[in-house]
Write a protein that holds these residues in place. Structure first.
Motif, PDB file in Angstrom:
ATOM      1  N   PHE A   1      54.056  49.180  39.327  1.00 43.82           N
ATOM      2  CA  PHE A   1      54.966  48.190  38.397  1.00 43.82           C
ATOM      3  C   PHE A   1      55.199  47.414  39.447  1.00 43.82           C
ATOM      4  CE2 PHE A   1      59.423  47.097  37.601  1.00 43.82           C
ATOM      5  CZ  PHE A   1      59.316  46.506  36.553  1.00 43.82           C
ATOM      6  N   TYR A   2      55.626  47.202  40.665  1.00 37.57           N
ATOM      7  CA  TYR A   2      56.073  46.080  41.764  1.00 37.57           C
ATOM      8  C   TYR A   2      54.910  45.298  41.934  1.00 37.57           C
ATOM      9  CZ  TYR A   2      60.998  47.474  41.386  1.00 37.57           C
ATOM     10  OH  TYR A   2      62.058  47.987  41.079  1.00 37.57           O
ATOM     11  N   MET A   3      53.757  46.015  42.127  1.00 43.01           N
ATOM     12  CA  MET A   3      52.582  45.229  42.546  1.00 43.01           C
ATOM     13  C   MET A   3      52.115  44.407  41.518  1.00 43.01           C
ATOM     14  SD  MET A   3      51.460  45.834  45.767  1.00 43.01           S
ATOM     15  CE  MET A   3      53.343  45.887  46.148  1.00 43.01           C
ATOM     16  N   GLU A   4      52.248  44.730  40.368  1.00 43.78           N
ATOM     17  CA  GLU A   4      51.697  43.956  39.199  1.00 43.78           C
ATOM     18  C   GLU A   4      52.767  42.778  38.981  1.00 43.78           C
ATOM     19  OE1 GLU A   4      51.391  44.053  34.065  1.00 43.78           O
ATOM     20  OE2 GLU A   4      51.934  46.052  35.351  1.00 43.78           O
ATOM     21  N   LYS A   5      54.093  42.793  39.344  1.00 38.62           N
ATOM     22  CA  LYS A   5      54.995  41.828  39.269  1.00 38.62           C
ATOM     23  C   LYS A   5      54.664  40.820  40.341  1.00 38.62           C
ATOM     24  CE  LYS A   5      59.230  42.600  38.644  1.00 38.62           C
ATOM     25  NZ  LYS A   5      60.789  42.802  38.564  1.00 38.62           N
ATOM     26  N   PHE A   6      54.404  41.336  41.560  1.00 34.30           N
ATOM     27  CA  PHE A   6      54.127  40.563  42.629  1.00 34.30           C
ATOM     28  C   PHE A   6      52.833  39.732  42.469  1.00 34.30           C
ATOM     29  CE2 PHE A   6      51.356  40.143  46.522  1.00 34.30           C
ATOM     30  CZ  PHE A   6      52.354  39.153  47.275  1.00 34.30           C
ATOM     31  N   PHE A   7      51.836  40.119  41.965  1.00 36.78           N
ATOM     32  CA  PHE A   7      50.608  39.494  41.866  1.00 36.78           C
ATOM     33  C   PHE A   7      50.733  38.718  40.463  1.00 36.78           C
ATOM     34  CE2 PHE A   7      48.808  42.962  44.104  1.00 36.78           C
ATOM     35  CZ  PHE A   7      47.690  42.351  45.322  1.00 36.78           C
ATOM     36  N   ASN A   8      51.573  38.856  39.544  1.00 36.80           N
ATOM     37  CA  ASN A   8      51.838  37.903  38.460  1.00 36.80           C
ATOM     38  C   ASN A   8      52.581  36.833  38.968  1.00 36.80           C
ATOM     39  OD1 ASN A   8      50.888  38.606  35.755  1.00 36.80           O
ATOM     40  ND2 ASN A   8      52.058  40.391  35.952  1.00 36.80           N
ATOM     41  N   LYS A   9      53.250  36.679  39.897  1.00 40.89           N
ATOM     42  CA  LYS A   9      53.954  35.558  40.575  1.00 40.89           C
ATOM     43  C   LYS A   9      52.991  34.761  41.521  1.00 40.89           C
ATOM     44  CE  LYS A   9      58.548  37.577  40.535  1.00 40.89           C
ATOM     45  NZ  LYS A   9      59.718  38.110  41.503  1.00 40.89           N
ATOM     46  N   ILE A  10      52.168  35.415  42.472  1.00 39.91           N
ATOM     47  CA  ILE A  10      51.520  34.606  43.079  1.00 39.91           C
ATOM     48  C   ILE A  10      50.214  34.049  42.616  1.00 39.91           C
ATOM     49  CG2 ILE A  10      52.650  35.938  45.126  1.00 39.91           C
ATOM     50  CD1 ILE A  10      49.970  37.245  45.611  1.00 39.91           C
ATOM     51  N   VAL A  11      49.495  34.892  41.624  1.00 41.60           N
ATOM     52  CA  VAL A  11      48.282  34.456  41.207  1.00 41.60           C
ATOM     53  C   VAL A  11      48.507  33.473  40.089  1.00 41.60           C
ATOM     54  CG1 VAL A  11      46.074  35.260  39.915  1.00 41.60           C
ATOM     55  CG2 VAL A  11      47.263  36.630  41.796  1.00 41.60           C
ATOM     56  N   PRO A  12      47.617  32.139  40.304  1.00 40.63           N
ATOM     57  CA  PRO A  12      47.646  31.238  39.326  1.00 40.63           C
ATOM     58  C   PRO A  12      47.343  31.530  37.848  1.00 40.63           C
ATOM     59  CG  PRO A  12      46.417  30.473  41.166  1.00 40.63           C
ATOM     60  CD  PRO A  12      46.586  31.847  41.266  1.00 40.63           C
ATOM     61  N   GLY A  13      47.905  31.154  36.601  1.00 37.82           N
ATOM     62  CA  GLY A  13      47.732  31.359  35.498  1.00 37.82           C
ATOM     63  C   GLY A  13      46.296  31.536  35.090  1.00 37.82           C
ATOM     64  N   ILE A  14      45.306  30.754  35.483  1.00 35.05           N
ATOM     65  CA  ILE A  14      43.982  30.627  35.172  1.00 35.05           C
ATOM     66  C   ILE A  14      43.137  31.896  35.708  1.00 35.05           C
ATOM     67  CG2 ILE A  14      42.912  29.445  37.013  1.00 35.05           C
ATOM     68  CD1 ILE A  14      41.103  28.031  34.996  1.00 35.05           C
TER      69      ILE A  14
ATOM     70  N   LYS B   1      44.773  35.128  36.261  1.00 31.12           N
ATOM     71  CA  LYS B   1      45.518  36.270  36.223  1.00 31.12           C
ATOM     72  C   LYS B   1      44.591  37.293  35.637  1.00 31.12           C
ATOM     73  CE  LYS B   1      50.292  34.160  35.750  1.00 31.12           C
ATOM     74  NZ  LYS B   1      50.853  34.926  36.878  1.00 31.12           N
ATOM     75  N   SER B   2      44.128  36.987  34.550  1.00 28.89           N
ATOM     76  CA  SER B   2      43.328  38.111  33.838  1.00 28.89           C
ATOM     77  C   SER B   2      42.238  38.649  34.696  1.00 28.89           C
ATOM     78  CB  SER B   2      42.757  37.707  32.798  1.00 28.89           C
ATOM     79  OG  SER B   2      41.656  36.499  32.950  1.00 28.89           O
ATOM     80  N   LEU B   3      41.938  38.011  35.804  1.00 35.13           N
ATOM     81  CA  LEU B   3      40.885  38.602  36.748  1.00 35.13           C
ATOM     82  C   LEU B   3      41.401  39.251  37.764  1.00 35.13           C
ATOM     83  CD1 LEU B   3      38.361  35.695  36.832  1.00 35.13           C
ATOM     84  CD2 LEU B   3      38.186  37.691  35.337  1.00 35.13           C
ATOM     85  N   LEU B   4      42.457  38.673  38.475  1.00 31.24           N
ATOM     86  CA  LEU B   4      43.089  39.188  39.682  1.00 31.24           C
ATOM     87  C   LEU B   4      44.298  40.014  39.787  1.00 31.24           C
ATOM     88  CD1 LEU B   4      42.354  35.990  41.875  1.00 31.24           C
ATOM     89  CD2 LEU B   4      40.886  37.521  41.528  1.00 31.24           C
ATOM     90  N   VAL B   5      44.891  40.005  38.682  1.00 32.57           N
ATOM     91  CA  VAL B   5      46.382  40.890  38.817  1.00 32.57           C
ATOM     92  C   VAL B   5      45.880  42.406  38.519  1.00 32.57           C
ATOM     93  CG1 VAL B   5      48.324  41.444  37.180  1.00 32.57           C
ATOM     94  CG2 VAL B   5      47.859  39.097  37.645  1.00 32.57           C
ATOM     95  N   GLY B   6      45.199  42.790  37.539  1.00 37.21           N
ATOM     96  CA  GLY B   6      44.757  44.063  37.550  1.00 37.21           C
ATOM     97  C   GLY B   6      44.053  44.809  38.783  1.00 37.21           C
ATOM     98  N   LEU B   7      43.047  43.581  39.422  1.00 41.57           N
ATOM     99  CA  LEU B   7      42.362  43.895  40.780  1.00 41.57           C
ATOM    100  C   LEU B   7      43.462  44.376  41.800  1.00 41.57           C
ATOM    101  CD1 LEU B   7      39.867  44.166  42.557  1.00 41.57           C
ATOM    102  CD2 LEU B   7      40.267  41.746  42.593  1.00 41.57           C
TER     103      LEU B   7
END
Length: 465
Positions: free
Chosen positions: A239-252, A254-260
């Motif tokens: 949960f906290y990793m997902e929040k963290f990556f959602n904050k630092i990964v640019p919107g374009i 997100k779909s590729l890198l947040v889950g990874l």
């Protein structure tokens, strides 16, 4: 004659009275209660909800706002889903951070304990019905093998036993789902992480027993099938990793890198630290359960069974379910929690029988006996608590006395539950070789509750009811 309830209208009225869909973060249910997580409970009109026909009561506990509906729950929950598109555990992710800040309260020992209990309870709740279904299927297979010993060697038994064990074996995945829904994270990320603990790549390493490292860090090899705590810790990390990556990964991206990033980083921590920590905590809990069952078992079961009517009314009985589940995993039996749950239900039914024996009208006698049947055979106690026992006050003393007496007897005779089942007399086979001890305790709980209630004569207190 009771009026026929309009479930669609009731669903609409309840949603409106809890503050409307804009005030609802999620909605779920257990056997008898519609469970809301509200953004603000101050917006709910509790008094108006309690006055609605078909509503047995309203309880607020553990961060949940619960409307007690008894047998009316299934059609009302279905109507809520259809009319308002509120699915079980649904959260609004976009507003998650804002909602958490708005509802942030000072951290105290009490608030921290309630938060942990709420998290664990909500994580386990979605899989309870599956655990019960699997447990009862195991009981059915056991009964068949007692009649026909050769059945255990058939392919039918092999396949069906796999169905019965599936919910237990893959428990980490189901726990991860419930935990992610509770936190407001993406369930599939947590489920992938939990599933990796059961994947053949990992289990083959466990079977080999050779030292293993991950990025140079040692991995403690343990079996996590049927485990609870590792999945809870891993989901919290996801949960906290997902929040963290959602904050630092640019919107374009997100779909590729947040889950990874979420599943990779979570499981580096998971394999090295979190899963072993959860495994160790589970082993320590097993020692505690063994101590309770082997030393103060009779007292523990009796006290818990006596307290359960009040825990049920506050909704906090659900906080005990994770401990029940953990006990069935390790040490492999439950000598305290499920026996107490069953004996409490029997005592509620016994108290209703006591009320029926003292009833001055045929209508009350019929109602009390019908609700007693529901407690003992169906395992549903809210109608007994809110409709019969609590309004008359003294039957609650009978319930506590019956639960305590039955619990002490169960503990002294060594009654133990070996598979998950529902709290009804029909589930006695889950006690397996201790079924006779459990049956004796059940009889004691019913008889003592009925006798104490009869002696106290609740009809003197409610002549106008």
């Amino acid at each position: 004659m009771a009026e026929k309830l309009n479930y669609q209208q009731m669903a609409s009225d309840i949603v409106k009275l809890v503050g409307g869909t804009e005030n609802i973060q999620s909605v779920s249910h257990c056997m008898t209660r519609l469970r809301f997580i509200l953004k603000s409970e101050d917006k709910a009109d509790t008094a108006a909800i309690k006055k609605m026909p078909g509503v047995l009561g309203v309880v607020s506990a553990g961060g949940q706002y619960m409307v007690v509906l008894g047998k009316n729950l299934p059609p009302i929950f279905e109507a809520v889903q259809k009319q308002f598109n509120l699915t079980e555990g649904q959260n609004t992710d976009e507003n998650l951070d804002k909602d958490l800040v708005a509802e942030k309260k000072p951290l105290t020992v009490k608030s921290a304990a309630l938060a942990v209990l709420g998290y664990v309870s909500a994580s386990v709740t979605p899989m309870i019905t599956g655990l019960v279904a699997g447990g009862m299927l195991k009981v059915l297979l056991l009964i068949i093998t007692l009649i026909d010993a050769g059945f255990a060697d058939t392919s039918t038994y092999t396949l069906l036993s796999g169905v019965a064990d599936a919910c237990f074996y893959f428990m980490p995945i189901f726990v991860a789902y419930g935990a992610a829904k509770k936190l407001g994270g993406t369930p599939i990320y947590a489920m992938i992480c939990a599933a990796s603990l059961l994947h053949g790549n990992y289990t083959s390493l466990v079977a080999a027993g050779e030292p293993v490292t991950l990025l140079g860090l040692p991995v403690r090899l343990m079996s996590y099938s049927s485990s609870l705590l590792p999945a809870l810790l891993i989901t919290l990390c996801a949960f906290y990793m997902e929040k963290f990556f959602n904050k630092i990964v640019p919107g374009i991206f997100k779909s590729l890198l947040v889950g990874l990033g979420t599943i990779t980083v979570t499981m580096i921590f998971g394999f090295v630290v979190l899963a072993p920590l959860g495994g160790y905590l589970g082993n320590y809990l097993a020692v505690v359960f063994g101590f309770l069952g082997g030393t103060v078992g009779p007292i523990a079961v009796g006290v818990l069974a006596a307290c359960l009517p009040w825990l049920v009314m506050t909704g906090m009985h659900m906080a005990l379910v994770p401990f029940m589940t953990q006990a069935l995993t390790n040490p492999g039996y439950d000598a305290v929690f499920r026996p107490a749950f069953i004996l409490h239900n029997m005592a509620e039914g016994g108290a209703c029988i006591g009320v029926a024996l003292r009833a001055k009208t045929a209508e009350l006698r019929s109602e009390a006996l019908g609700i007693a049947f529901g407690c003992i055979v169906a395992g549903v106690t809210e109608p007994a608590i809110y409709g019969i026992n609590l309004p008359r006050k003294s039957p609650m003393i009978g319930v506590m006395a019956g639960g305590a007496a039955g619990g002490v007897v169960a503990g002294l005779l060594g009654a133990r539950v070996f598979v998950m089942g529902y709290s009804t007399i029909l589930a006695l086979p889950i006690f397996q070789e201790t079924i006779v001890a459990a049956a004796i305790a059940v009889v004691v709980a019913i008889v003592v509750a009925a006798l104490v209630t009869f002696i106290l004569n609740p009809e003197k207190e409610t002549a106008n009811q």
